[in-house]
Motif scaffolding. Sequence first.
Motif, PDB file in Angstrom:
ATOM      1  N   GLY A  43       0.804  -1.213   0.000  1.00 38.28           N
ATOM      2  CA  GLY A  43       0.000   0.000   0.000  1.00 38.28           C
ATOM      3  C   GLY A  43       0.838   1.264   0.000  1.00 38.28           C
ATOM      4  O   GLY A  43       0.487   2.261  -0.633  1.00 38.28           O
ATOM      5  N   ARG A  44       1.945   1.244   0.699  1.00 36.42           N
ATOM      6  CA  ARG A  44       2.849   2.404   0.707  1.00 36.42           C
ATOM      7  C   ARG A  44       3.482   2.574  -0.676  1.00 36.42           C
ATOM      8  O   ARG A  44       3.581   3.694  -1.190  1.00 36.42           O
ATOM      9  N   LYS A  45       3.902   1.455  -1.279  1.00 38.11           N
ATOM     10  CA  LYS A  45       4.552   1.511  -2.595  1.00 38.11           C
ATOM     11  C   LYS A  45       3.597   2.033  -3.668  1.00 38.11           C
ATOM     12  O   LYS A  45       3.998   2.786  -4.560  1.00 38.11           O
ATOM     13  N   SER A  46       2.320   1.655  -3.567  1.00 34.05           N
ATOM     14  CA  SER A  46       1.338   2.079  -4.572  1.00 34.05           C
ATOM     15  C   SER A  46       0.805   3.488  -4.309  1.00 34.05           C
ATOM     16  O   SER A  46       0.053   4.019  -5.119  1.00 34.05           O
ATOM     17  N   GLY A  47       1.170   4.062  -3.173  1.00 37.32           N
ATOM     18  CA  GLY A  47       0.693   5.397  -2.836  1.00 37.32           C
ATOM     19  C   GLY A  47      -0.672   5.412  -2.160  1.00 37.32           C
ATOM     20  O   GLY A  47      -1.246   6.476  -1.934  1.00 37.32           O
ATOM     21  N   GLU A  48      -1.186   4.244  -1.814  1.00 34.54           N
ATOM     22  CA  GLU A  48      -2.499   4.160  -1.169  1.00 34.54           C
ATOM     23  C   GLU A  48      -2.432   4.425   0.332  1.00 34.54           C
ATOM     24  O   GLU A  48      -3.426   4.833   0.927  1.00 34.54           O
ATOM     25  N   PHE A  49      -1.281   4.139   0.939  1.00 30.86           N
ATOM     26  CA  PHE A  49      -1.127   4.280   2.391  1.00 30.86           C
ATOM     27  C   PHE A  49      -0.080   5.348   2.693  1.00 30.86           C
ATOM     28  O   PHE A  49       0.794   5.630   1.867  1.00 30.86           O
ATOM     29  N   THR A  50      -0.161   5.864   3.877  1.00 29.40           N
ATOM     30  CA  THR A  50       0.759   6.907   4.314  1.00 29.40           C
ATOM     31  C   THR A  50       2.206   6.416   4.302  1.00 29.40           C
ATOM     32  O   THR A  50       2.479   5.243   4.582  1.00 29.40           O
ATOM     33  N   VAL A  51       3.100   7.325   3.973  1.00 32.09           N
ATOM     34  CA  VAL A  51       4.526   7.032   4.086  1.00 32.09           C
ATOM     35  C   VAL A  51       5.142   7.851   5.210  1.00 32.09           C
ATOM     36  O   VAL A  51       6.342   7.785   5.445  1.00 32.09           O
ATOM     37  N   SER A  52       4.311   8.617   5.909  1.00 29.23           N
ATOM     38  CA  SER A  52       4.823   9.441   7.011  1.00 29.23           C
ATOM     39  C   SER A  52       5.059   8.629   8.281  1.00 29.23           C
ATOM     40  O   SER A  52       5.707   9.103   9.199  1.00 29.23           O
ATOM     41  N   LEU A  53       4.535   7.416   8.334  1.00 27.33           N
ATOM     42  CA  LEU A  53       4.761   6.515   9.463  1.00 27.33           C
ATOM     43  C   LEU A  53       5.486   5.279   8.949  1.00 27.33           C
ATOM     44  O   LEU A  53       5.175   4.776   7.867  1.00 27.33           O
TER      45      LEU A  53
END
Length: 179
Positions: A123-133
Amino acid sequence: MQRNRAAVLSAAVRVLAERPEASMLEIASAAGVTRQTAYVHFGTREGLLASVRDELSRRAFAVLDAAALEAGTATEALGRFLDAAGTLLAEQAAFDHAGSEPEADASRHVPVEQRLEALIRRGRKSGEFTVSLETEWLVAAVIALGHAADHQIRVGHMDAQHAAKQYRSSVMRLCGAKH
């Protein structure tokens, strides 16, 4: 012989969910076997409880497998993970974890954590989930929120359905998923 063992284990899951203090005699009676038969298969009540925890873990993995976490978008997969977790909350909340060993309980979480970590990374790689955590933080927080939902059910502050809904909403927000 295996049929008797399976019957005792199945009865233990049902009976202990309703009455965590149930005796071996009550469990054996519910299984349609003698108390001695239950002791032959499990040795002690603690042995039976350990087998019940293993059975609940097996069922949990089956529910997670059915969620097909690799399919669809990461957000859809996270939704299915949370639906599965809601099902497990309802099934397992009634089971008293008293007497369980922390190391064994922690080892039961490892496969869940691994699946969740892979899902969050996707999800982080696809941009669906936050990358700030950090991924590891998100995994730990999702697990902790699951324990919080379980606790709310156990102490009677929420029913399983409401706790599952709160858990789902909290995790989706934590991960930054659009739902």
